[in-house]
Design an enzyme around this catalytic site. Sequence first.
Site, PDB file in Angstrom:
ATOM      1  N   LYS A   1      -9.115   2.790  -2.561  1.00  0.00           N
ATOM      2  CA  LYS A   1      -9.444   2.111  -1.307  1.00  0.00           C
ATOM      3  C   LYS A   1     -10.816   2.560  -0.805  1.00  0.00           C
ATOM      4  CE  LYS A   1      -7.267   1.323   3.244  1.00  0.00           C
ATOM      5  NZ  LYS A   1      -6.059   1.672   4.040  1.00  0.00           N
TER       6      LYS A   1
ATOM      7  N   CYS B   1      -5.622  -3.115   1.992  1.00  0.00           N
ATOM      8  CA  CYS B   1      -5.531  -3.186   3.456  1.00  0.00           C
ATOM      9  C   CYS B   1      -6.899  -3.287   4.152  1.00  0.00           C
ATOM     10  CB  CYS B   1      -4.730  -2.003   3.972  1.00  0.00           C
ATOM     11  SG  CYS B   1      -3.973  -2.301   5.610  1.00  0.00           S
TER      12      CYS B   1
ATOM     13  N   GLU C   1       0.835  -1.208   0.000  1.00  0.00           N
ATOM     14  CA  GLU C   1       0.000   0.000   0.000  1.00  0.00           C
ATOM     15  C   GLU C   1       0.868   1.255   0.000  1.00  0.00           C
ATOM     16  OE1 GLU C   1      -3.578   1.795   2.872  1.00  0.00           O
ATOM     17  OE2 GLU C   1      -2.334   0.121   3.539  1.00  0.00           O
TER      18      GLU C   1
END
Length: 565
Positions: free
Chosen positions: A121, A157, A43
Site C-alpha cells: 500500500k 483502500c 484489506e
Amino acid sequence: MTLKLAIAQLNFVVGDLAGNAKKIVDAARDAHAQGARLLLTPELSIAGYAAEDLFLRPAFTEACDDAVKGIAAALADLKDMVVVVGHPTGGSLRSRSVAVQMRHNAASVIKEGRILETYAKRELPNYQVFDERRYFTPGQGTCVFEAGGVSVGLLICEDAWFDQPAELAREGGAEVLAVINASPYHVGKEGERIARMADRARAVGLPLVYAHLVGGQDEVVFDGASFALQADGAAAMQAESFREKLVFAQLERTPQGGVGFVAKPAAIAPPRDAEAQLWDALVLGVRDYVGKNGFPGAILGLSGGIDSALVLAIAVDALGKDKVRAVMMPSPYTADISWIDARDMAARLGVRYDEISIKHTFESFKGALAEEFKGRPEDTAEENIQARIRGTLLMGLSNKFGAIVLTTGNKSEMATGYCTLYGDMAGGFAVIKDLLKTTVFALARWRNAHDPYGTGTEPIPERIITRPPSAELRPDQTDQDSLPPYDILDGILARYMQDDEGIDEIIAAGYDRAVVERVARLIRINEYKRRQAPVGIRVTHRSFGKDWRYPITSKFNETAGARKP
C-alpha cells in the site's frame, strides 16, 4: 471474453489467522465452483483489521506470511483461479530496525499454488481512527496482473483516494482497478466512498471494483456494501451492507477493446435510509463484540428511561432475547411509571427481568457516611452513591454469571460529564456512546416503526419516548435542570466536537454565547471521565475514542476572554 470475479465480503477476526485463512480458502473454492476466476479479499483479511500493535510483533507478521503461503498451497488445484489476499508483511526480516522500516500493509496475488506478486500500500492514512504510519512503511511500486484475459490493477483502500496510484496502474496496462478495503463505517460514509470511487474511475477512464470488509472490531464497524462501477462512474453492482456474503460481478470485452461490467439491475441492492444503516451498525457492533470475545450474553440496568430502552432493543436484535438480561434497580426517587414502563418493555421483548431495590443499600451507605457528611446538605454526592450502587450490583451479576454489562450512556452525557464514574459508566461495552441524545430519540422512534429482525412488536413503550428525561436521583429531577435543552446542546456538540468549529463560529450561527462557553467548558473539564469509560461503537466521523485525543491536564480555554492578552 468474460471474466467473472468474486468479492469475499466476509467478517474476519483479528488474530484468528487459521480461521481467517479457512474462510478465504472456502470462499475461493465456492467462487471457483460458480465460475469465478478472480477472488478479491478485503484489506488485511489474514490479520483482521485493525490488529494495532500486534503489527509491531515480528512473530505476528511472520505468522501472517506463513498463512498466506498456506492459502497458496491449499488452492494449488484450482485451475486458472487468481486470489488476492490482504495481509501485513515484513516480519520475517532479521534486523529489528529494518523490520520496522520495511513492514508493509500488503496484498499478494496467488494462482495455482504460487504467490505471483506482492503489492505494498502506497498511501497510509493517519487521521480519524487510522494510525497506519505507526505500523507500516509506504510502498513504492505498482501491481498489474492478469486474470481471465483481463489486466487488473491492484490498489489498497487509501490508494484509490489519491490520483497517482490509479494513474500508475493504468500506465502499467490495467484495464480495471481492483480496490481492496477496510474502511470503518460512520453515518454517510457509504455515499462518500461511492462518490470518490466514481471520481477515480472517471479520472482514469477504467471500471473499478471495490471489495470491502464487514464486521465489528472493538469500537469500529465495517459495513461491507462492496460495489462495482463502470468507467463513467455508473453503478454496475452494489452488495448489501452489513451482510457477510460472497458477491459476484462480471466483466466483458467491449467492441472498442476495453472492458466493462455487465450491468444487472438486480445486482444493485436498493438504497437504505440512514437510520436503518445506523441500526445495523449498532446491532453488528454488539453482536461481534460479545461473540468474538466469548461472552455468554449481556446484562444492563433498565431504568424506564430512553437510553437504557434503546440499548435493550439493540441488544435483543443483536443477541436474541435468551442472551439478554435486564435489571431494574429502583431507589427512593424512582417514579412508579419508570418501573411500570421497564416491566412493560421487558415483557414485550421477552427478556429475563429482575427488580433489585437499592433503597436499603442507599440508606446504609448514607448511614456509614453520616458523621463525615454531618452539617452538609444532600447534593451530587448522594446522587452518585445511587448510581455507584447500581454499577456495583450489575458488575456483581456479571462476575457471577459471565454476561458483559452494557452501559447506557449517550454522547451528549459523555461530552458534558453528565454521568457517574463507577456508576452508570461501569461496564464492559458502551453501545450508544457515539449517539447524541436527539439521535437516541430519533432511533427509538425508527425502531418502533420498523421490525428489521422480526421481533413482531414495537419494543419501546411510547411513554418512555415522550416523557422528559430524568436521572431520578433526587425528587422531581429532569436532565434540563443541569443541561441546556437537548436540541440546543446537541447542535453545539455537533459543531464544536464533531466538526471542530470555533466558539465564535458557533455563536455566529445563532447560539447564545453563555451557553456555548458553558458547553465548551463542560467538554474540557470532563476529559478525565471519558478516559475511564468503556469502549463503545463508533458511528460518526468523530467519536470519543481514537478520533478524540485531548489532554486531561490543560489550561487552554477557548473563549473570547481567554484569548485576550
